[in-house]
Design a protein around this motif. Structure first.
Motif, PDB file in Angstrom:
ATOM      1  N   SER A  96       0.861  -1.189   0.000  1.00 27.31           N
ATOM      2  CA  SER A  96       0.000   0.000   0.000  1.00 27.31           C
ATOM      3  C   SER A  96       0.890   1.230   0.000  1.00 27.31           C
ATOM      4  O   SER A  96       1.934   1.253   0.673  1.00 27.31           O
ATOM      5  CB  SER A  96      -0.913   0.014   1.234  1.00 27.31           C
ATOM      6  N   ASP A  97       0.472   2.240  -0.744  1.00 24.64           N
ATOM      7  CA  ASP A  97       1.220   3.500  -0.743  1.00 24.64           C
ATOM      8  C   ASP A  97       0.756   4.444   0.352  1.00 24.64           C
ATOM      9  O   ASP A  97       1.234   5.576   0.452  1.00 24.64           O
ATOM     10  CB  ASP A  97       1.134   4.188  -2.109  1.00 24.64           C
TER      11      ASP A  97
ATOM     12  N   SER B 222      -2.527   5.390   0.778  1.00 23.85           N
ATOM     13  CA  SER B 222      -3.836   5.972   0.482  1.00 23.85           C
ATOM     14  C   SER B 222      -4.925   5.118   1.115  1.00 23.85           C
ATOM     15  O   SER B 222      -4.751   3.914   1.334  1.00 23.85           O
ATOM     16  CB  SER B 222      -4.049   6.100  -1.020  1.00 23.85           C
ATOM     17  N   ARG B 223      -6.060   5.762   1.416  1.00 30.54           N
ATOM     18  CA  ARG B 223      -7.138   5.086   2.143  1.00 30.54           C
ATOM     19  C   ARG B 223      -8.447   5.221   1.395  1.00 30.54           C
ATOM     20  O   ARG B 223      -8.647   6.162   0.612  1.00 30.54           O
ATOM     21  CB  ARG B 223      -7.272   5.660   3.559  1.00 30.54           C
TER      22      ARG B 223
ATOM     23  N   LYS C 139      -5.700   1.052   1.280  1.00 25.67           N
ATOM     24  CA  LYS C 139      -5.917   0.387   0.001  1.00 25.67           C
ATOM     25  C   LYS C 139      -4.706  -0.495  -0.301  1.00 25.67           C
ATOM     26  O   LYS C 139      -3.567  -0.017  -0.306  1.00 25.67           O
ATOM     27  CB  LYS C 139      -6.099   1.417  -1.119  1.00 25.67           C
TER      28      LYS C 139
END
Length: 650
Positions: A32-33, A35-36, A43
């Motif tokens: 995951s980077d 981000s949500r 995510k």
């Protein structure tokens, strides 16, 4: 399940897990980077799947793959890595030996991190200060690919978190930690984190030198810096951050405007009331400087016409006898007829506001328990106060809306008579006894909020009673907080025409001797003379966009004699709070376009036609059509186009 937070976002293209990896069970690796989704969950994207292709192996058989590793198709931005192991063998599910023994995770990539977030410790501010400019020095080698984002937040209370670890690094409860053998005990870590009442992180500051937007004065400040890059080849670097501390001109100032509902485009008289409170005393800090300048900004109102400015006690203004009254002498000067002193009015750089310079600073009201507020410093965590996070007295509804851990005691009071001044005498009683009383003997019910963290000051004793001077003097010195003094009430009367529903008159104050920073004024209940509590003005809602068209002179005579040579086309765009494309076109009666002008705008508009066509030549005398168009995308909007006759004569 194993989840790793790398602490920053890196460019990764290969991973390796080292350990007793058997190959019996299925293992999925996701990244995951950071981000949500809309629920606030990370995510994830699957990057590797081990299918469990060694059916004859067991974790204890000595047959082991040893490592799992895989390359990515390209560089990926990774902040979190997650591995999860599944088994298809019912006898192994949940067993002691289920899963692999991962000893080490290796991640490989290249270049600079794509995101690094730096957060300062809680910075204790030097007394009651206003936060001025925030400035930073940073290197951005390529502004198209790298960026630095600076944010702030402020608050008054901190919570001390104590964490207990065993020697293997696992987090333990205090009880479990104390039961461990000494050789098994690891470190005890004390951390401070924001308590209740902290502001959210501010919007990013777009340039160095902007004014800090987080609320102040507050006791603590925290700064966040995010260094971003969209390429592994370049990175931003941050060398320094500095925040300007300024002594506040007031402890707090609230303001309200009345009337708060008017007819659109009608010239109306408004009264803006400002109620300042000043720090008269604070331990370890200076008193408030007080103010002699008021800034009013009422965009999109184009013109504010000041009628008068009055200062004094509320009862004096109610009787029409303010201590000082400055009345209009000219457009930029008001005069106090009693003293001859002048109040000067200046236009602001934006052109949508006014700056009022008083001949003296706003005064404190005479000392007394009704004009002084005494504050008690909270020294223990878990103390209780009868107000919410915004300082408003709690009632049953707002009490029930508190988080369970913040819902404190509820006190019930019975009325036992009145004192010599006619004030009710109340006594705290049990809830059952309270409900057994006759209605006429039931006093107030007082609700308390349990504070999360230490710090802050409140104008109440521990029973929730307002502090008097005598009660304040009886406190231990460590609990004696600030003393706030009520300032004179300020009333600014002005005339204006309001077009947009929800137009807000923003107000700010400053000491003219320190012109760098204004202190913002908050909307609130500034006076009992009017029922207002806000700084916004409502107008009846209408779908009409182009309103109030007036053309003068009409007809006009563009013959160059200096009289009536130009026609001024005036109108207003209603219910728009952002610029739109406006076009004014002149047609002859055959429908041919003669002249046009286009611009961006909203609110009051004036277009001028000098009788010449787009070719620069004077048009023949006669009747023409003037068409006004506004480019509005709202489906409910009406009257977005208006057409009027305009005459040309020589």
């Amino acid at each position: 399940i194993m989840t790793l937070d790398l602490g920053a976002r890196f460019w990764i293209n290969y991973f390796r897990m080292v350990g007793g990896i058997s190959g019996v069970d299925e293992m999925v690796v996701r990244i995951s980077d950071g981000s949500r989704d809309s629920n606030g969950s990370l995510k994830w994207r699957e990057m590797y799947r081990q299918t469990g292709s060694a059916p004859n192996s067991t974790p204890w058989s000595g047959v082991s793959l040893g490592t799992s590793e895989s390359g990515f198709e390209r560089l990926e931005q990774v902040r979190y890595l997650n591995s999860q192991i599944y088994t298809s063998q019912a006898g192994r599910a949940g067993g002691y030996n289920t899963g692999d023994r991962i000893r080490e995770v290796q991640l490989f990539g290249e270049g600079y991190p794509s995101e690094v977030t730096l957060i300062s410790p809680m910075i204790e501010l030097p007394g009651s200060v206003i936060l001025g400019r925030i400035e930073w020095e940073a290197d951005l080698p390529d502004s198209e690919r790298v960026d630095v984002q600076i944010r702030t937040r402020t608050g008054d209370r901190l919570v001390e978190i104590v964490e207990y670890y065993c020697n293997g690094g696992d987090l333990k409860t205090e009880t479990d930690y104390n039961n461990l053998p000494t050789s098994f005990k690891g470190p005890v870590v004390n951390r401070l984190q924001p308590g209740g009442g902290w502001s959210s992180w501010s919007q990013r500051y777009t340039r160095s030198g902007q004014i800090v937007t987080s609320p102040s004065p507050r006791r603590f400040l925290q700064i966040q810096a995010r260094l971003l890059s969209t390429s592994p080849d370049v990175a931003a670097s941050l060398r320094s951050i500095a925040v300007e501390f300024l002594p506040p001109v007031a402890h707090r100032t609230v303001a309200e405007i009345w009337p708060n509902t008017v007819e659109p485009r009608e010239m109306s008289e408004f009264a803006l009331y400002l109620k300042p409170t000043f720090v008269e005393h604070q331990p370890g800090g200076p008193p408030s400087r007080r103010f002699d300048e008021i800034l009013l900004d009422a965009e999109p109102i184009e013109t504010l016409a000041i009628a008068d400015v009055a200062l004094g006690r509320e009862e004096d203004l109610d009787r029409g006898q303010p201590r000082r009254l400055f009345s209009a002498s000219s457009a930029d000067v008001l005069i106090d007829a009693a003293t001859g002193d002048s109040l000067k009015i200046f236009s602001t750089d934006t052109g949508t506001g006014l700056r009022l310079l008083l001949p003296e600073k706003v005064a404190l009201q005479a000392a007394g328990d009704d004009t002084r507020t005494y504050y008690r410093v909270v020294t223990e965590e878990g103390e209780q106060v009868p107000v919410d996070g915004d300082g408003r007295i709690l009632n049953e509804l707002t009490y029930l809306g508190l988080p369970p851990e913040e819902q404190g005691d509820i006190l019930y009071f019975a009325l036992r008579g009145r004192d010599a001044d006619g004030n009710p005498i109340a006594e705290a009683v049990e809830e059952f006894a309270y409900h057994s009383l006759a209605d006429s003997l039931q006093g107030e019910i007082r609700y308390f909020r349990r504070l999360v963290g230490k710090g802050g000051e409140f104008p109440f004793d521990q029973q929730g009673n307002p502090l008097t001077q005598a009660a304040y003097n009886a406190l231990p010195r460590s609990q004696q907080g600030s003393i706030a003094a009520a300032g004179e009430l300020v009333r600014v009367r002005f005339h204006a025409s309001v077009l947009l529903n929800g137009t807000t008159v923003d107000a700010a104050i400053r000491d003219s001797a320190f012109p760098d920073t204004y202190q913002q004024v908050d909307p609130g209940d500034a006076t009992a003379l009017t029922p207002g509590t806000a700084l916004s003005i409502s107008v009846p809602l209408s779908n009409r966009v182009v309103q109030g068209v007036a053309i003068a002179p009409n007809p006009f005579t563009p013959n160059g004699d200096g009289t009536n040579d130009q026609a001024h086309i005036r109108f207003a765009l209603g219910n728009l709070n952002a610029e739109r494309t406006i076009q004014v076109r002149i047609f002859d009666l055959a429908g041919h376009s003669v002249w046009s002008e286009r611009r961006q705008g909203f609110g009051e508009q004036v277009f001028t036609w000098d009788g010449r066509g787009d070719d620069g030549q004077l048009v023949p005398p006669g009747a023409y059509l003037c068409k006004i168009d506004a480019d509005v995308d709202a489906a409910s909007a009406s009257h977005t186009s208006k057409t009027h006759l305009i005459g040309v004569a020589y």
